[in-house]
Design a protein around this motif. Structure first.
Motif, PDB file in Angstrom:
ATOM      1  N   LYS A  10      12.773  -8.962 -21.913  1.00 46.24           N
ATOM      2  CA  LYS A  10      12.178  -7.653 -22.139  1.00 46.24           C
ATOM      3  C   LYS A  10      10.663  -7.773 -22.192  1.00 46.24           C
ATOM      4  CE  LYS A  10      15.169  -4.587 -24.542  1.00 46.24           C
ATOM      5  NZ  LYS A  10      15.843  -4.592 -25.839  1.00 46.24           N
ATOM      6  N   ARG A  11      10.200  -8.855 -22.743  1.00 45.07           N
ATOM      7  CA  ARG A  11       8.755  -9.068 -22.805  1.00 45.07           C
ATOM      8  C   ARG A  11       8.176  -9.286 -21.413  1.00 45.07           C
ATOM      9  NH1 ARG A  11       6.867 -10.134 -28.076  1.00 45.07           N
ATOM     10  NH2 ARG A  11       8.559  -9.705 -29.510  1.00 45.07           N
ATOM     11  N   VAL A  12       8.990  -9.897 -20.535  1.00 44.10           N
ATOM     12  CA  VAL A  12       8.522 -10.079 -19.162  1.00 44.10           C
ATOM     13  C   VAL A  12       8.383  -8.715 -18.474  1.00 44.10           C
ATOM     14  CG1 VAL A  12       9.065 -11.090 -16.924  1.00 44.10           C
ATOM     15  CG2 VAL A  12       9.523 -12.377 -19.007  1.00 44.10           C
ATOM     16  N   TYR A  13       9.281  -7.808 -18.819  1.00 41.93           N
ATOM     17  CA  TYR A  13       9.217  -6.471 -18.205  1.00 41.93           C
ATOM     18  C   TYR A  13       7.841  -5.842 -18.422  1.00 41.93           C
ATOM     19  CZ  TYR A  13      14.341  -6.569 -18.107  1.00 41.93           C
ATOM     20  OH  TYR A  13      15.631  -6.892 -17.891  1.00 41.93           O
ATOM     21  N   ALA A  14       7.220  -6.176 -19.561  1.00 41.92           N
ATOM     22  CA  ALA A  14       5.908  -5.604 -19.863  1.00 41.92           C
ATOM     23  C   ALA A  14       4.931  -5.928 -18.749  1.00 41.92           C
ATOM     24  CB  ALA A  14       5.403  -6.148 -21.191  1.00 41.92           C
ATOM     25  N   VAL A  15       5.049  -7.135 -18.202  1.00 41.36           N
ATOM     26  CA  VAL A  15       4.146  -7.534 -17.118  1.00 41.36           C
ATOM     27  C   VAL A  15       4.466  -6.690 -15.872  1.00 41.36           C
ATOM     28  CG1 VAL A  15       3.270  -9.471 -15.792  1.00 41.36           C
ATOM     29  CG2 VAL A  15       4.170  -9.850 -18.099  1.00 41.36           C
ATOM     30  N   ILE A  16       5.748  -6.517 -15.627  1.00 41.44           N
ATOM     31  CA  ILE A  16       6.148  -5.707 -14.471  1.00 41.44           C
ATOM     32  C   ILE A  16       5.599  -4.291 -14.627  1.00 41.44           C
ATOM     33  CG2 ILE A  16       8.123  -4.798 -13.204  1.00 41.44           C
ATOM     34  CD1 ILE A  16       9.697  -7.253 -14.005  1.00 41.44           C
ATOM     35  N   TYR A  17       5.644  -3.809 -15.855  1.00 44.73           N
ATOM     36  CA  TYR A  17       5.121  -2.470 -16.114  1.00 44.73           C
ATOM     37  C   TYR A  17       3.650  -2.365 -15.789  1.00 44.73           C
ATOM     38  CZ  TYR A  17       8.290   0.970 -17.835  1.00 44.73           C
ATOM     39  OH  TYR A  17       9.237   1.947 -17.890  1.00 44.73           O
ATOM     40  N   GLN A  72     -11.547  -7.886  -9.591  1.00 46.11           N
ATOM     41  CA  GLN A  72     -10.872  -8.873 -10.430  1.00 46.11           C
ATOM     42  C   GLN A  72      -9.544  -9.335  -9.847  1.00 46.11           C
ATOM     43  OE1 GLN A  72     -12.462 -10.037 -13.239  1.00 46.11           O
ATOM     44  NE2 GLN A  72     -14.117  -8.754 -12.485  1.00 46.11           N
ATOM     45  N   ASN A  73      -9.176  -8.756  -8.710  1.00 48.08           N
ATOM     46  CA  ASN A  73      -7.931  -9.141  -8.061  1.00 48.08           C
ATOM     47  C   ASN A  73      -6.736  -9.011  -9.010  1.00 48.08           C
ATOM     48  OD1 ASN A  73      -6.444  -9.886  -5.944  1.00 48.08           O
ATOM     49  ND2 ASN A  73      -7.279 -11.957  -5.745  1.00 48.08           N
ATOM     50  N   VAL A  74      -6.664  -7.888  -9.662  1.00 47.58           N
ATOM     51  CA  VAL A  74      -5.699  -7.767 -10.770  1.00 47.58           C
ATOM     52  C   VAL A  74      -4.250  -7.815 -10.291  1.00 47.58           C
ATOM     53  CG1 VAL A  74      -5.755  -5.231 -10.825  1.00 47.58           C
ATOM     54  CG2 VAL A  74      -5.165  -6.489 -12.874  1.00 47.58           C
ATOM     55  N   ILE A  75      -3.974  -7.296  -9.073  1.00 50.87           N
ATOM     56  CA  ILE A  75      -2.579  -7.340  -8.618  1.00 50.87           C
ATOM     57  C   ILE A  75      -2.120  -8.787  -8.504  1.00 50.87           C
ATOM     58  CG2 ILE A  75      -1.012  -6.760  -6.728  1.00 50.87           C
ATOM     59  CD1 ILE A  75      -2.712  -4.378  -6.103  1.00 50.87           C
ATOM     60  N   THR A  76      -2.961  -9.593  -7.893  1.00 52.54           N
ATOM     61  CA  THR A  76      -2.599 -11.001  -7.772  1.00 52.54           C
ATOM     62  C   THR A  76      -2.481 -11.624  -9.161  1.00 52.54           C
ATOM     63  OG1 THR A  76      -3.915 -10.971  -5.766  1.00 52.54           O
ATOM     64  CG2 THR A  76      -3.205 -13.119  -6.558  1.00 52.54           C
ATOM     65  N   THR A  77      -3.404 -11.295 -10.048  1.00 53.86           N
ATOM     66  CA  THR A  77      -3.346 -11.863 -11.394  1.00 53.86           C
ATOM     67  C   THR A  77      -2.003 -11.546 -12.055  1.00 53.86           C
ATOM     68  OG1 THR A  77      -5.692 -11.449 -11.568  1.00 53.86           O
ATOM     69  CG2 THR A  77      -4.534 -11.974 -13.599  1.00 53.86           C
ATOM     70  N   ILE A  78      -1.589 -10.288 -11.936  1.00 47.73           N
ATOM     71  CA  ILE A  78      -0.343  -9.903 -12.585  1.00 47.73           C
ATOM     72  C   ILE A  78       0.847 -10.607 -11.930  1.00 47.73           C
ATOM     73  CG2 ILE A  78       1.188  -7.983 -13.115  1.00 47.73           C
ATOM     74  CD1 ILE A  78      -1.280  -6.181 -13.179  1.00 47.73           C
ATOM     75  N   THR A  79       0.897 -10.590 -10.602  1.00 46.66           N
ATOM     76  CA  THR A  79       2.048 -11.220  -9.957  1.00 46.66           C
ATOM     77  C   THR A  79       2.070 -12.718 -10.230  1.00 46.66           C
ATOM     78  OG1 THR A  79       0.736 -11.291  -7.943  1.00 46.66           O
ATOM     79  CG2 THR A  79       2.363  -9.566  -8.100  1.00 46.66           C
ATOM     80  N   GLU A  80       0.892 -13.318 -10.269  1.00 42.46           N
ATOM     81  CA  GLU A  80       0.875 -14.758 -10.568  1.00 42.46           C
ATOM     82  C   GLU A  80       1.333 -15.017 -11.990  1.00 42.46           C
ATOM     83  OE1 GLU A  80      -2.944 -16.247  -9.514  1.00 42.46           O
ATOM     84  OE2 GLU A  80      -2.395 -16.420  -7.393  1.00 42.46           O
ATOM     85  N   ASN A  88      10.445   1.541  -8.527  1.00 42.49           N
ATOM     86  CA  ASN A  88       9.280   2.358  -8.214  1.00 42.49           C
ATOM     87  C   ASN A  88       8.084   1.522  -7.781  1.00 42.49           C
ATOM     88  OD1 ASN A  88      10.032   5.077  -8.401  1.00 42.49           O
ATOM     89  ND2 ASN A  88      10.318   4.818 -10.596  1.00 42.49           N
ATOM     90  N   ILE A  89       8.016   0.294  -8.273  1.00 41.19           N
ATOM     91  CA  ILE A  89       6.914  -0.573  -7.845  1.00 41.19           C
ATOM     92  C   ILE A  89       7.047  -0.860  -6.356  1.00 41.19           C
ATOM     93  CG2 ILE A  89       5.945  -2.884  -8.120  1.00 41.19           C
ATOM     94  CD1 ILE A  89       6.690  -2.656 -11.081  1.00 41.19           C
ATOM     95  N   LEU A  90       8.268  -1.138  -5.934  1.00 41.71           N
ATOM     96  CA  LEU A  90       8.501  -1.378  -4.507  1.00 41.71           C
ATOM     97  C   LEU A  90       8.100  -0.157  -3.694  1.00 41.71           C
ATOM     98  CD1 LEU A  90      11.953  -3.142  -4.894  1.00 41.71           C
ATOM     99  CD2 LEU A  90       9.931  -4.164  -3.841  1.00 41.71           C
ATOM    100  N   LEU A 122       2.123  -3.852 -13.514  1.00 41.37           N
ATOM    101  CA  LEU A 122       2.006  -3.715 -12.073  1.00 41.37           C
ATOM    102  C   LEU A 122       2.157  -2.246 -11.695  1.00 41.37           C
ATOM    103  CD1 LEU A 122       1.552  -5.692  -9.865  1.00 41.37           C
ATOM    104  CD2 LEU A 122       4.012  -6.026  -9.640  1.00 41.37           C
ATOM    105  N   ARG A 123       3.109  -1.621 -12.345  1.00 44.48           N
ATOM    106  CA  ARG A 123       3.356  -0.216 -12.087  1.00 44.48           C
ATOM    107  C   ARG A 123       2.137   0.627 -12.455  1.00 44.48           C
ATOM    108  NH1 ARG A 123       8.601   3.188 -14.201  1.00 44.48           N
ATOM    109  NH2 ARG A 123       7.559   5.174 -14.259  1.00 44.48           N
ATOM    110  N   TYR A 124       1.525   0.293 -13.595  1.00 46.85           N
ATOM    111  CA  TYR A 124       0.357   1.064 -14.028  1.00 46.85           C
ATOM    112  C   TYR A 124      -0.768   0.949 -13.013  1.00 46.85           C
ATOM    113  CZ  TYR A 124       2.494   1.460 -18.653  1.00 46.85           C
ATOM    114  OH  TYR A 124       3.313   1.747 -19.685  1.00 46.85           O
ATOM    115  N   VAL A 125      -0.986  -0.279 -12.533  1.00 45.21           N
ATOM    116  CA  VAL A 125      -2.097  -0.486 -11.609  1.00 45.21           C
ATOM    117  C   VAL A 125      -1.881   0.308 -10.324  1.00 45.21           C
ATOM    118  CG1 VAL A 125      -3.247  -2.207 -10.165  1.00 45.21           C
ATOM    119  CG2 VAL A 125      -2.698  -2.748 -12.522  1.00 45.21           C
ATOM    120  N   LEU A 126      -0.594   0.417  -9.939  1.00 42.76           N
ATOM    121  CA  LEU A 126      -0.316   1.047  -8.646  1.00 42.76           C
ATOM    122  C   LEU A 126      -0.126   2.553  -8.739  1.00 42.76           C
ATOM    123  CD1 LEU A 126       2.222  -1.580  -7.264  1.00 42.76           C
ATOM    124  CD2 LEU A 126      -0.115  -1.223  -6.488  1.00 42.76           C
TER     125      LEU A 126
END
Ligand SMILES: [Zn+2]
Ligand SMILES: [Zn+2]
Ligand SMILES: [Zn+2]
Ligand SMILES: [Zn+2]
Ligand SMILES: [Zn+2]
Ligand SMILES: [Zn+2]
Ligand SMILES: [Zn+2]
Length: 1756
Positions: free
Chosen positions: A471-478, A436-444, A545-547, A480-484
């Motif tokens: 703060k709601r945007v942070y949820a998306v960043i999170y 599903q290319n989820v990393i790209t989906t999330i970053t996009e 931590n994502i980095l 990314l963290r979960y996937v990785l």
């Protein structure tokens, strides 16, 4: 309500649930009918009727109708048999292996640090308690709600995925049975039923028409004009706003508005008005209008047709019905999921579940909850379908996140919060990335939601951002963290490509951050507004931590690493274009040239945000670590590489930090200071500061060293500072230069010396952590949590601390307060590096100081050279060339020269320290290289370079010579040891060079050199040793003096009693010629003719306010003790007794034997003049009146103040009344005994009393019967005879003392009874006696529980407080009318002497005898009062009065004990046939006789004696304390020690009792016999005996705080089972445990508030009123905090007595380590209670900790 006919089937079936009564089942069953349409018709008919009364729903009735009318027939059809029976069978056959419990907010979750795959894997408390993780390193946390238990998920746990409850073997039937439990028929039915049910549910939930229903549900009949105005919940409006808007808009009562608001908050929406469409529409507009007034947006209101509302409500009911059904069978779940995922053929429409997901943000709270639970119970319980769900989720990810970002509900209520459940499952994450290319989906998604923050250069700029939105945007960043979070172990081509694609996409985000929020140095004016910086830093923190994880993923595979490096490098290059337009300039130094484009940090824009550069640095280190660096040229050509450009930006950032330190950026405000702080702080530094240092190291390894240093000099803007000595007078500029030089030298030290990064050298992660810890502990010993906080956390929130801490430190346990700490092991001290790059400036100097001090104490030199660093890995090995290059030598030499030439303004000691450090690094490097390889191979020639002369005039001296000179610089005295160390190193390196070249010759010359060196060294050492020895001796001498002083002090203050004994002995010798032996005999008896003398010393006290001394005398001005009077339940025997809150009607003369509530008087023991105190008190009053706005800690209205000395809370003062010393001639006294027998004494007293009565009754016939058998006698004659055995005139108190007596007595009365002060109230004396008795009982109790002796062990404050209290109580009588005192006395005597008994006299069993004793003794002198003269008994009279009163109460008390022992049954046989046992036996016979057999005489005598002896002890101890403080007679020695047997004898002797207490009855038999008969004949006593219902036993039980479990999670378990007694919902609760009684309360919740005297009180506050008379102690279980409260307005937090294994408390369970009960700390809490110091603690805490002023304690 609709008509009866319509309700027919529902009402019928409601009665019983037999299938026969549900005819509809047949109709649905029938194949001829289309299920869907029949079902919908049925619903159309019934649903609107069931939910017809939305405004005031009868919830239970509705539920019954739903069950009977719809769900029951539905289930019957579905299962083909009685649903109850069927489901029962299904239940038994076992269910899923997954627990799947959904957490409510506030529930405790457990995670295992050893076994959980990541910290999001949690267990519910049940599963945890039954799992192996219970004994692992676990963490407890409070759930925010919305998660679910991962028990059974094999992917979530490295070990122990199943608890014993969910293990397949645990359920009764085998697994395969549970797999295929549904037969085909039921499956078939399910496939028919579910689609209709689901479709109906989905249709209704997403239904948008407010007036119409879908055609299938519309019934033909006329549509009624019946609407609701519905109000929705959101997060923008507060509770109060909504209430306000409703009240204004609808004109409703507060109560109704509150009801609506609570319901809206809970359910998410509620009908607030019913009526016609027009009126509802009107209400809607009104609400919107009013809510707009209070906040910017209006509330969300809709008008809905009643039928629409009804169907939506039923749709939710169906949802929870499905939810329940799902838990029964995997087949149900699978069918359900299949239907939910089914897409309509040929349609673009999303499937059911996606429809609902997409609609989620538009659903109200209640609907979302049902939906999410349904997803949990179906999809998430079946791995296969979870995957399919996740695919759908990712498919609509962008849309869902966008909906969430503009949503007005919290994240827990959003479907997007489910991401963690899917993304953290490793296989699922891998699948989603690959397919599903989820990393790209999330970053996009991020790239699509962030553009609003982009500036014209396409960089982020968060100025004026909205915190909530971001703060709601942070949820998306999170996400990314979960996937990785779990790194894949197997890589497929697909995975690699998708990951790289995702990484490139992620780089686009970083590109927008690279160089964002540039700043420019402000010159001239200060900036006006501090720019927003928090958002950018917060994103950095989120990304850290994502980095790191991206870098780790990249490093999994060489190919991947190199390719991602190339991408990252490209991205950095693209961003490094600015300034290219400028012409390059050239600059020379030491014959080296640097060509660069001009740029000045102090003048051009600069940014601290460089995530691209730092990611590249991270990848570079990994290239080095994996060795892939050798292939780098294949991916990035050397021409493209441009290392200068890579270094440029991180270098600028470091220069910025230096310039900020040099205060060049002062005018840019605090925002910059904060950014610089976070840049280096542990939360960010790994991906900021650390990586910038690495980038410089990369630069140093790849660039020519001289060029590199020239670049550094130029960027630090220090070229001029080194070129020539500028004769400037500008002090600021010089200072600035000096700071910049220091900063630069530090960076050079780091570049060369910091090698603890895997890849830069060959260290492991453990080595890195150990080094961090060592350096933290070099500052000072630290608590576990403090170390943890100072270490960076990885993606699993772990620091790795536990794995290594024991290698470097030892644990020191905590005491009763404070916490445990770790101390560095000695062998690790050698690792200390003063210039550790993570030290802040303060840490650096603290550590340096600590280490120097330590070395001094060990009598060693103070040199702190760097520890030998690990070798660079090959890719970085060139960095060390920096040390030996020309420019470096130039820098070092220049600085040393300046120091030697004493150009004081141009150098600083810190600078020289750093130069020395760099020299040391160079020498260490050379030494290490020489030791490893033969001399000729070692090209690193620091020694050579440093000893060579420079070419220019300025470099005419070599470093070695400069060092020698440096030793003589007086300002550098402190560096002498370091210089010496370096000189030795020079020597050693020289010898190493020589040794290897001249292997044999060198050896001897070398050793000679060493010898010479050693001799000087020895001399110095000896000198140091001598000095140290002298210092030690000096210390010793002082210590000896100190301890001598201490001993003296102890000696002089040893024990008050020992002291007084001596003085008393002396007095005796002078005053009397009696023999010494008899004096000693007499001296230790308090009562009767043998009474010893009072020991009263002259008391000279110092006023703490004016510091003047004064002797305490009757006639002088009063001195007072600060005191606090409070009600107390500390001794209660019956907590269930309801206390009267106000004492208006209370009669406090008699205390119930339960001691339910008393009045305690305590003091901090500080003395003041009464006048000084009054002045002080008036001053604070005035002070407060002038500053009304200041919140008060104390209540001035109630006389509260803080003790001027110790700040204890006080509310009154005790006047200090001197003891009237009395001494009797015992021979005279014994002569009196011949005449004054108990019988005679009673006769006289009775006569006196009846005489008074006659007098008072003015000739009326006396109502008191004659007492003795001797007959009436002549009362008139007897009336005066009491005076005949001795009177004296009363003590004359000064008016000031009298005034204070009244004041204090009134306070006791006011506080003890909670009434308005009234100096004339008749109950004032009663309260005085009562508090005196109660306080003594409290102290006796305390001494006993603490195991301390009765005398001599009281704290000073307790001792002086009690002394003052008893003396006051004796004196208080004189300020009240004597007639009143006599009246009270007569009532008291009524308990003992039945002929005085009045109607309100309690029976023998209903009073506390000690209270009677105290009252009677203190009021007795009133009998001596004569109209004209104020008389009081003489010493001899008093001695007899006390003796007889005491004997009488003792007899009565023995009687109480004997009666209560009647219920005792002998547990063992004893052959004890002692004299006491026999006396007891015969006594019992008498009692038996008088109670007409109610008292059984079967009880063996020894048992009775045993009961009496044990039971009477507290009473005797209290009496001894009382008489001692009243009379001042020294107690026997035995009472100064703890010994059971000795104590009893000593007490008897002190109180003139026979040790065989029953002899007392014998002795007075003639007098006592009639009393005994009357006592026994009391109906209350007889009833008690008959029913064997003695409430109170003696000795009374000693109260303790409730027993707490050792393991804190037991308490959490209890709390999780706690249900609020008042409300049935399962919203978040705050269970609170009362530590006095063990009651569990529901605190901070409106459901359990109580109305007390017209005030709303929270559960705790109202409980405290009863349980602790207003003062109470609670444990907030979920927060793990103790709360102390007093009254309605005060309270404070106190650390809970639970510690983790590191000896630390964990308020709020923030750290979540396992917690265990600490007995000592719990005991401390117990003492706080029993010493009545809770109020004091609260006041103290409120004074120091002003935070809690805002807290509304009333509602706790
Ligand atoms: Zn569970
Ligand atoms: Zn389980
Ligand atoms: Zn475990
Ligand atoms: Zn004074
Ligand atoms: Zn004090
Ligand atoms: Zn309680
Ligand atoms: Zn409640």
């Amino acid at each position: 309500m609709a008509d009866g006919a319509d309700r027919g089937p529902a009402a019928g079936a409601a009665d019983g649930r037999a299938p026969a009564q549900a005819p509809e089942r047949a109709m649905w069953c029938d194949e001829r009918f289309d299920f869907q349409s029949t079902f919908l018709q049925w619903l159309a008919k019934h649903v609107p009727n069931i939910y017809s009364a939305e405004m005031d729903p009868l919830v239970e009735e509705q539920e019954e109708m739903v069950q009977a009318g719809i769900l029951y027939p539905l289930e019957c059809y579905l299962f083909g048999e009685d649903p109850d029976i069927f489901l029962e069978k299904l239940q038994q056959s076992g269910t899923s292996q997954l627990c799947g419990k959904v957490f409510k907010g506030g529930e405790t979750t457990y995670s295992c640090r050893d076994c959980a795959v990541d910290p999001t894997c949690v267990l519910c408390i049940d599963c945890f308690q039954n799992s192996i993780h219970k004994n692992h390193r676990y963490k407890m946390h409070n759930s925010t709600g919305g998660g679910f238990c991962d028990c059974g998920d094999t992917e979530a746990w490295k070990a122990g995925p199943l608890c014993t409850k969910h293990e397949p073997g645990a359920s009764s039937s085998p697994k395969e049975n549970s797999e295929c439990q549904l037969n085909e028929e039921i499956m078939e039915h399910s496939r028919r039923v579910f689609p209709s049910v689901i479709k109906y549910m989905v249709d209704m939930l997403i239904w948008e028409e407010e007036k119409e229903l879908p055609v299938e549900l519309t019934i033909s009949r006329e549509k009624a004009d019946s609407y609701y105005c519905v109000l929705f919940n959101d997060e923008h409006h507060s509770y109060d706003h909504v209430i306000y808007s409703l009240q204004r808009a609808l004109g409703c009562e507060l109560g109704e508005a509150q009801l609506h608001t609570t319901a809206i908050d809970k359910e998410g929406r509620r009908a607030v008005k019913a009526g016609h469409y027009a009126s509802c529409q009107e209400a809607k507009e009104e609400i919107k209008r009013h809510s707009e007034n209070v906040s910017q947006r209006p509330l969300h209101v809709e008008v809905l047709h009643a039928d629409v509302m009804a169907h939506q409500k039923f749709a939710l009911r169906l949802g929870s019905w499905l939810n329940k059904l799902m838990s029964y069978s995997s087949d149900f779940r699978q069918i359900f999921c299949q239907i939910c995922l089914k897409e309509e053929a040929g349609s673009e429409n999303p499937c059911f579940i996606s429809k609902l997901m997409l609609w989620d943000a538009r659903l109200h709270k209640g609907a979302r909850k049902v939906l999410h639970e349904l997803i949990f119970s179906s999809f998430f319980m079946e791995m296969e379908y979870k995957k399919l769900f996740a695919v759908e989720f990712v498919k609509y990810y962008k849309a869902l996140q966008k909906e969430y970002i503009s949503d007005d509900h919290d994240r827990v209520l959003s479907v997007t919060a489910l991401s963690v459940q899917m993304f953290t499952v490793p296989t699922l994450a891998r699948h989603l990335i690959e397919e599903q290319n989820v990393i790209t989906t999330i970053t996009e998604t991020l790239l699509e939601v962030l553009p609003e923050y982009l500036d014209k250069n396409d960089k982020f700029n968060f100025q004026g951002y909205s915190q909530d939105k971001l703060k709601r945007v942070y949820a998306v960043i999170y996400d990314l963290r979960y996937v990785l979070v779990s790194k894949p172990t197997v890589w497929t081509d697909g995975l690699r490509e998708r990951f790289l694609e995702g990484f490139v996409s992620f780089l686009r985000i970083l590109t927008c951050m690279q160089g964002m929020e540039e700043i420019k140095r402000q010159i001239g004016q200060h900036i006006e507004v501090d720019p927003d910086w928090e958002a950018a830093i917060a994103i950095q923190m989120q990304l850290k931590n994502i980095l790191l994880m991206f870098q780790e993923w990249c490093a999994c595979d060489e190919e991947l690493l190199l390719r991602s490096y190339r991408e990252c490098h490209k991205a950095v290059m693209r961003c490094s274009t600015n300034g290219r337009s400028r012409e390059k300039t050239v600059f020379h130094l030491c014959g080296h040239t640097l060509e660069s484009r001009p740029y000045r940090v102090s003048a051009d824009p600069v940014s601290i945000h460089l995530p691209l550069s730092r990611t590249l640095a991270g990848l570079h280190v990994r290239l080095s670590k994996t060795g892939a660096i050798s292939r780098l040229h294949e991916f990035v050509s050397p021409e493209e590489f441009q290392v200068e450009l890579l270094v440029e930006y991180p270098l600028r950032c470091l220069v910025l930090v230096a310039q900020v330190a040099a205060e060049m950026w002062r005018r840019n405000g605090l925002s910059l200071i904060s950014q610089v702080f976070y840049y280096q702080d542990v939360k960010c530094r790994e991906e900021m500061y650390d990586k910038d240092i690495i980038m410089l190291q990369i630069g140093a390894s790849l660039m020519d060293p001289n060029q590199f240093l020239l670049l550094i000099l130029q960027r630090y803007e220090l070229v001029d500072a080194f070129k020539k000595i500028k004769p400037t007078k500008d002090q600021d500029l010089i200072k600035q230069y000096n700071v910049l030089i220091e900063e630069m030298l530090q960076i050079l030290i780091y570049v060369v010396g910091e090698r603890y990064v895997p890849g830069i050298s060959n260290v492991t992660k453990e080595d890195v952590i150990m080094r961090e810890i060592i350096h933290l502990l070099c500052i000072e010993p630290m608590a576990h949590s403090a170390i943890t906080k100072s270490l960076p956390e990885n993606e699993n929130n772990e620091t790795g601390l536990e794995n290594v801490i024991d290698k470097v430190a030892t644990f020191k346990k905590p005491g009763v307060s404070g916490h445990g700490v770790y101390e560095l092991k000695d062998e690790c001290l050698k690792e200390f590096n003063m210039f550790f790059y993570h030290y802040t400036k303060t840490q650096h100097s603290k550590a340096e100081h600590t280490q120097k001090k330590r070395r001094k104490q060990e009598n060693r030199d103070e040199a702190l050279p760097p520890p030998p660093p690990p070798d660079f890995s090959p890719a970085f090995s060139n960095v060390v060339r920096l040390l030996t290059c020309d420019v470096m030598m130039h820098i070092l030499r220049t600085l040393l020269q300046r120091a030697v030439e004493l150009e004081t303004h141009l150098w600083t000691e810190a600078m020289i320290q750093m130069v020395l450090h760099l020299l040391s690094l160079g020498l260490l490097e050379e030494k290490q290289q020489l030791q490893k390889s033969p001399e000729e191979e070692v090209t690193f020639d620091f020694y050579h370079k440093a000893t060579r002369m420079g070419s220019s005039a300025m470099n005419a001296v070599n470093v070695l010579m400069l060092l020698e000179k440096l030793k003589r610089v007086p300002q550098l005295e402190a560096q002498k040891d370091t210089v010496n160390w370096i000189l030795q190193m020079f020597d050693m390196v020289k010898r190493l060079r020589e040794k290897s070249s001249l292997a044999t010759v060198g050896a001897t010359s070398g050793s000679e050199a060493t010898k010479a060196d050693e001799s000087t060294q020895d001399k110095e050492k000896a000198e140091r040793k001598r000095k140290a020895e002298a210092a030690r001796l000096h210390r010793q001498k002082i210590m000896a003096q100190m301890s001598a002083l201490q001993r003296n002090f102890i000696e002089t203050h040893k024990l008050l009693y020992e002291n007084t004994l001596e003085t008393q002995g002396k007095d005796d010798a002078i005053m009397e010629e009696e023999s010494i032996t008899s004096a000693i005999d007499y001296s230790r008896i308090a009562l009767g003719p043998k009474r010893g003398p009072s020991v009263s010393e002259k008391e000279i006290l110092t006023c703490i306010l004016c510091q003047e001394e004064q002797e305490v005398k009757l006639e002088s001005a009063a001195m007072v003790l600060s005191a606090c009077v409070q009600k107390s339940t500390a001794l209660t025997q019956n907590r269930s007794r309801i206390l009267e809150l106000s004492g208006d009607t209370l009669d406090p003369l008699f205390m119930h034997p339960d001691l339910p509530c008393g009045t305690h008087t305590g003091s901090c023991g500080h003395v003041m003049h009464a006048a000084c105190w009054q002045k002080y008190f008036e001053a604070i009053q005035l002070n407060f009146r002038q500053r009304l706005h200041v919140e008060q800690i104390f209540d001035l209205e109630n006389g509260e103040y803080l003790c001027p000395l110790c700040k204890s809370l006080c509310n009154t003062v005790i006047p200090i009344v001197p003891l009237q010393a009395q001494k009797i001639n015992s021979e005279d006294a014994e002569a009196v005994a011949q005449i004054l027998s108990l019988a005679r004494w009673l006769e006289i007293v009775t006569g006196r009393i009846s005489g008074y009565s006659m007098k008072n009754a003015k000739g009326e016939k006396q109502n008191l019967p004659p007492f003795t058998s001797k007959g009436s006698g002549n009362s008139a004659l007897e009336f005066h005879s009491i005076l005949s055995f001795g009177v004296q005139s009363s003590a004359k108190y000064s008016s000031s003392i009298k005034e204070m007596l009244v004041l204090f007595a009134t306070t006791i009365y006011r506080v003890g009874l909670k009434v308005a002060p009234n100096e004339a109230d008749s109950r004032i004396p009663m309260m005085t006696w009562s508090t005196c008795a109660f306080t003594i009982q409290c102290i006796e109790n305390l001494l006993e529980t603490e195991g301390k002796p009765l005398f001599g062990s009281l704290q000073n404050r307790q001792h002086s407080g009690l002394k003052a209290l008893v003396q006051f109580a004796a004196a208080q009588r004189t300020t009240s009318p004597q007639v009143l005192i006599q009246k009270h006395l007569i009532r008291l005597l009524g308990v003992l002497l039945p002929n005085f008994k009045g109607e309100d006299t309690p029976s023998l069993l209903e009073v506390d005898m000690f209270h009677v004793l105290v009252g009677a003794v203190l009021s007795f002198p009133s009998l001596y009062w004569e109209d004209a003269v104020d008389l009081q008994p003489s010493s001899v009279s008093s001695a007899y009065n006390h003796l007889y009163l005491f004997h009488l109460t003792t007899l009565a008390h023995i009687m109480q004990i004997v009666i209560s022992s009647a219920t005792e049954s002998p547990s063992a046989h004893s052959s004890d046939n002692s004299e006491e046992a026999q006396s007891a036996q015969s006594f019992c016979r008498e009692v038996c006789q008088y109670t007409s057999g109610c008292f059984s005489q079967d009880i063996p005598g020894w048992l009775v004696w045993d009961c009496v002896k044990k039971g009477i002890m507290p009473y005797l101890r209290c009496a001894a304390l009382f008489f001692h403080y009243l009379l001042g007679v020294s107690p026997p020695e035995e009472l100064l020690q703890v010994s059971e047997e000795g104590q009893f004898k000593a007490l008897c002797s002190y109180l003139s009792l026979p040790t065989n207490l029953f002899l007392l009855f014998r002795e007075y038999w003639d007098t006592v016999n009639p009393l005994l008969q009357r006592w026994c004949a009391d109906p209350v006593v007889l009833t008690c005996l008959k029913w064997k219902s003695i409430a109170i036993r003696y000795p009374r039980k000693r109260n303790h705080l409730i027993e707490l479990p050792e393991d804190y999670s037991c308490l959490l378990n209890q709390a999780s089972q706690f249900r609020c007694p008042r409300s049935s919902d399962d919203e978040q609760k705050h269970p609170v445990l009362c530590l006095f009684c063990g009651a569990m309360l529901c605190s901070q919740n409106t459901c359990c508030q109580e109305l007390v005297n017209g005030e709303e009180l929270g559960a705790c506050t109202s409980h405290a009123l009863q349980c602790g008379a207003g003062v109470c102690m609670f444990l907030k279980i979920r927060e793990c905090k103790v709360v102390l409260i007093e009254g309605k307005t005060r309270g404070c937090l106190y650390p809970a007595p639970y510690l983790d294994e590191y000896g630390e408390t964990d308020p709020g369970l923030k750290r979540g380590n396992p917690l265990h009960l600490c007995q000592e700390r719990y005991r401390k809490l117990h003492l706080l209670w029993q010493q009545h110091c809770i109020i004091e603690e609260i006041a103290r805490s409120q004074e120091t900790n002003q935070v809690f002023f805002g807290f509304n304690w009333q509602l706790l």
